[in-house]
Scaffold this active site. Structure first.
Site, PDB file in Angstrom:
ATOM      1  N   HIS A 131      -3.031   1.686  16.330  1.00 16.60           N
ATOM      2  CA  HIS A 131      -1.906   1.486  15.084  1.00 16.60           C
ATOM      3  C   HIS A 131      -0.482   2.302  15.730  1.00 16.60           C
ATOM      4  CE1 HIS A 131      -2.130   3.026  11.094  1.00 16.60           C
ATOM      5  NE2 HIS A 131      -2.378   1.303  10.697  1.00 16.60           N
ATOM      6  N   GLU A 145      -8.999 -10.679   9.269  1.00 12.62           N
ATOM      7  CA  GLU A 145      -9.911  -9.169   9.527  1.00 12.62           C
ATOM      8  C   GLU A 145     -10.278 -10.050   8.094  1.00 12.62           C
ATOM      9  OE1 GLU A 145      -8.519  -4.394   9.234  1.00 12.62           O
ATOM     10  OE2 GLU A 145      -7.339  -6.483   9.162  1.00 12.62           O
ATOM     11  N   TYR A 175      -7.552   8.004  12.416  1.00 13.85           N
ATOM     12  CA  TYR A 175      -7.257   6.386  11.458  1.00 13.85           C
ATOM     13  C   TYR A 175      -8.091   5.542  12.033  1.00 13.85           C
ATOM     14  CZ  TYR A 175      -5.908   1.788  10.785  1.00 13.85           C
ATOM     15  OH  TYR A 175      -6.307   0.614  10.560  1.00 13.85           O
ATOM     16  N   GLU A 228       1.099  -7.313  11.209  1.00 13.89           N
ATOM     17  CA  GLU A 228       1.093  -6.612   9.611  1.00 13.89           C
ATOM     18  C   GLU A 228       1.821  -6.056   8.803  1.00 13.89           C
ATOM     19  OE1 GLU A 228      -1.562  -2.371   9.512  1.00 13.89           O
ATOM     20  OE2 GLU A 228      -2.805  -4.381  10.411  1.00 13.89           O
ATOM     21  N   HIS A 276     -15.334  -4.093  10.613  1.00 12.20           N
ATOM     22  CA  HIS A 276     -14.795  -2.460  11.001  1.00 12.20           C
ATOM     23  C   HIS A 276     -15.869  -1.916  11.289  1.00 12.20           C
ATOM     24  CE1 HIS A 276      -9.776  -2.964   9.226  1.00 12.20           C
ATOM     25  NE2 HIS A 276     -10.848  -3.499  10.219  1.00 12.20           N
ATOM     26  N   ASP A 298      -8.093  -1.192  17.333  1.00 14.85           N
ATOM     27  CA  ASP A 298      -6.153  -0.821  16.921  1.00 14.85           C
ATOM     28  C   ASP A 298      -6.261   0.312  17.198  1.00 14.85           C
ATOM     29  OD1 ASP A 298      -4.644  -0.465  14.851  1.00 14.85           O
ATOM     30  OD2 ASP A 298      -5.564  -0.808  13.100  1.00 14.85           O
ATOM     31  N   ARG A 312     -14.337  -4.863  14.665  1.00 11.81           N
ATOM     32  CA  ARG A 312     -12.905  -4.275  15.133  1.00 11.81           C
ATOM     33  C   ARG A 312     -13.475  -2.716  15.468  1.00 11.81           C
ATOM     34  NH1 ARG A 312      -7.806  -1.642  12.059  1.00 11.81           N
ATOM     35  NH2 ARG A 312      -9.671  -0.436  11.607  1.00 11.81           N
ATOM     36  N   TRP A 361       1.262   7.380  12.282  1.00 13.14           N
ATOM     37  CA  TRP A 361       0.180   7.402  11.925  1.00 13.14           C
ATOM     38  C   TRP A 361      -0.562   6.247  12.719  1.00 13.14           C
ATOM     39  CZ3 TRP A 361      -1.724   4.708   8.037  1.00 13.14           C
ATOM     40  CH2 TRP A 361      -2.965   4.764   7.296  1.00 13.14           C
ATOM     41  N   GLU A 363      -4.954  -3.992  19.134  1.00 15.14           N
ATOM     42  CA  GLU A 363      -4.396  -4.161  17.949  1.00 15.14           C
ATOM     43  C   GLU A 363      -2.793  -2.823  17.942  1.00 15.14           C
ATOM     44  OE1 GLU A 363      -4.760  -4.006  13.282  1.00 15.14           O
ATOM     45  OE2 GLU A 363      -5.838  -4.393  14.799  1.00 15.14           O
ATOM     46  N   ARG A 405      -0.251 -11.126  13.612  1.00 18.37           N
ATOM     47  CA  ARG A 405      -0.820 -10.478  11.902  1.00 18.37           C
ATOM     48  C   ARG A 405       0.074 -10.431  10.955  1.00 18.37           C
ATOM     49  NH1 ARG A 405      -5.740  -8.116  12.059  1.00 18.37           N
ATOM     50  NH2 ARG A 405      -4.314  -6.184  10.823  1.00 18.37           N
ATOM     51  N   ASP A 415      -6.362  -2.993   0.972  1.00 22.14           N
ATOM     52  CA  ASP A 415      -5.265  -2.811   0.559  1.00 22.14           C
ATOM     53  C   ASP A 415      -4.228  -4.582  -0.070  1.00 22.14           C
ATOM     54  OD1 ASP A 415      -4.657  -3.678   3.606  1.00 22.14           O
ATOM     55  OD2 ASP A 415      -2.486  -2.623   2.855  1.00 22.14           O
ATOM     56  N   ASN A 462       0.971  -1.299  -0.044  1.00 23.33           N
ATOM     57  CA  ASN A 462       0.298  -0.078  -0.150  1.00 23.33           C
ATOM     58  C   ASN A 462       0.459   0.846  -0.435  1.00 23.33           C
ATOM     59  OD1 ASN A 462      -2.327   1.560   0.400  1.00 23.33           O
ATOM     60  ND2 ASN A 462      -3.293   0.380   2.253  1.00 23.33           N
TER      61      ASN A 462
END
Length: 401
Positions: free
Chosen positions: A211, A338, A159, A261, A122, A209, A147, A401, A235, A282, A315, A37
């Site tokens: 993030h 997910e 986010y 991830e 989500h 999450d 989530r 981010w 997460e 993940r 993505d 991505n």
């Protein structure tokens, strides 16, 4: 069975995807996802310039040898670009192997360990009422795990929160910027989960999450504050480069932790798994070197009470989702998958046999992965530059981010 052609297809049916299609002298074809991505063209160039030329003439049945050749033979190992390219080759070769055998890939991985793959969706909203409405919609759609992401009072562009039907943060050629306040976040999120549990009770699995935006002690505070609401996981509580930080989180909270991830190899998560500092890993097929290498990660995790929880946002193309499901349904230590449904345009470009039903994804029984790419249709959607956003604190300091 020799490889006679390998084509790299970059297409943008709503968002950018990179796909490798391998063709053999017996007429069998296989597809692999190579999407990274915001950096799609880097992987496309790596494949076109460095990988495709060495594939031609290779034995398509030698999956392990080809994996080692591309990994060790490059000398410059690991990293998201290299591993996404290797993943595309590996996944495509597994697809071919399944078609050659007349079996879905999961049958060659030991067969089914479960009837379906439990997925989470989500649910997000600008405020708590919006979150509650989103959770209700997901439960009505049959999701058993959700989530939860919420807007933060006083902040814009948080986010995971979007009014769009399909959330895609990579939205501009030049990264957009958002402003972040950890203090406001830590104050607000526990109140969101209090309302969600009050509204929906203890039955639904809830996830969140962070993030990568917290320090270990901040993540510990969040995990402790969320303990009354029995989350399935938090997460990416912290950036995972400094893995010792997860020990501090473990010392202060029993809220389960999921991470990985952005991991590319088993070496990124071996310490976290061996020391049981996480509960879910993940990593994904496309970012962690394909089915061959992700299976190694999950096998190590199984020895240490760590379950899978693979990334599955939009993505990752349907090619990657199809591959993930083949692995998900076979491994003994599956946790969650997910699942963000793709757009109708994406699904048309990547016809597939997997299906969603009552909170589960089912990979189907088509030989190979059960997915393909319509190259003629893909050509109608040219690449569109799109970068992921960046984040700054309120004083202007660049932040995760």
């Amino acid at each position: 069975m020799k490889i006679v052609d390998a084509r790299v297809v970059v297409t943008c049916p709503g968002r950018n995807f990179v796909t490798l299609k391998i063709v053999t002298d017996e007429g069998l074809t296989g597809v692999g996802d190579a999407t990274l991505n915001g950096r799609e063209q880097a992987v496309a160039a790596y494949l076109t310039e460095h990988v495709v030329p060495v594939l031609i003439g290779r034995d398509a049945t030698r999956i392990e040898d080809t994996w080692q050749y591309l990994y060790k033979g490059a000398y410059w190992r690991r990293g998201p670009v290299t591993m996404a390219a290797i993943a595309a080759v590996d996944t495509a070769l597994w697809d071919i192997k399944g078609k050659q055998a007349g079996l879905p890939v999961h049958q060659m991985l030991g067969g089914r360990s479960r009837e379906g793959v439990t997925v989470y969706g989500h649910a997000n909203g600008e405020d708590v009422d919006g979150v509650l409405a989103a959770v209700a919609r997901h439960l009505d759609e049959g999701f058993r795990a959700v989530r939860v992401q919420s807007g933060i009072p006083g902040l814009e562009g948080v986010y995971g929160v979007s009014s769009a039907a399909i959330y895609e943060p990579a939205s501009a050629a030049v990264p957009t910027e958002s402003v972040w306040s950890t203090e406001a976040y830590l104050d607000h999120i526990p109140t969101v989960f209090a309302r969600v549990r009050e509204e929906f009770g203890p039955g639904v699995k809830l996830l969140h999450d962070a993030h990568h935006r917290l320090t270990p002690i901040e993540a510990a505070r969040l995990g402790k504050a969320l303990e009354p609401y029995a989350l399935t996981w938090v997460e990416d509580p912290v950036p995972a480069e400094l893995q010792e930080g997860f020990r501090l989180i473990r010392q202060h909270t029993t809220t389960p932790i999921a991470v990985g991830e952005v991991f590319n190899t088993i070496f990124d998560c071996a310490q976290l798994i061996r020391e049981q500092l996480i509960d879910y890993v993940r990593a994904t097929v496309v970012h962690a070197g394909g089915i061959t290498h992700l299976r190694r990660i999950f096998d190590l995790a199984a020895l240490h009470h760590v379950r899978s929880g693979s990334h599955g946002a939009t993505d990752l193309s349907p090619v990657c989702m199809a591959a993930a499901l083949q692995l998900d349904i076979a491994i003994p230590n599956f946790g969650l998958q997910e699942y963000m449904p793709h757009s109708a345009e994406t699904d048309a470009v990547f016809p597939h046999t997997y299906r969603y039903e009552d909170g589960y994804l089912h990979p189907g029984d088509a030989p190979g992965l059960g997915v393909d790419i319509d190259e003629e249709l893909a050509a109608r959607y040219p690449y569109t530059p799109a970068a992921l956003p960046v984040n700054r604190l309120q004083d202007g300091t660049l932040h995760s981010w």
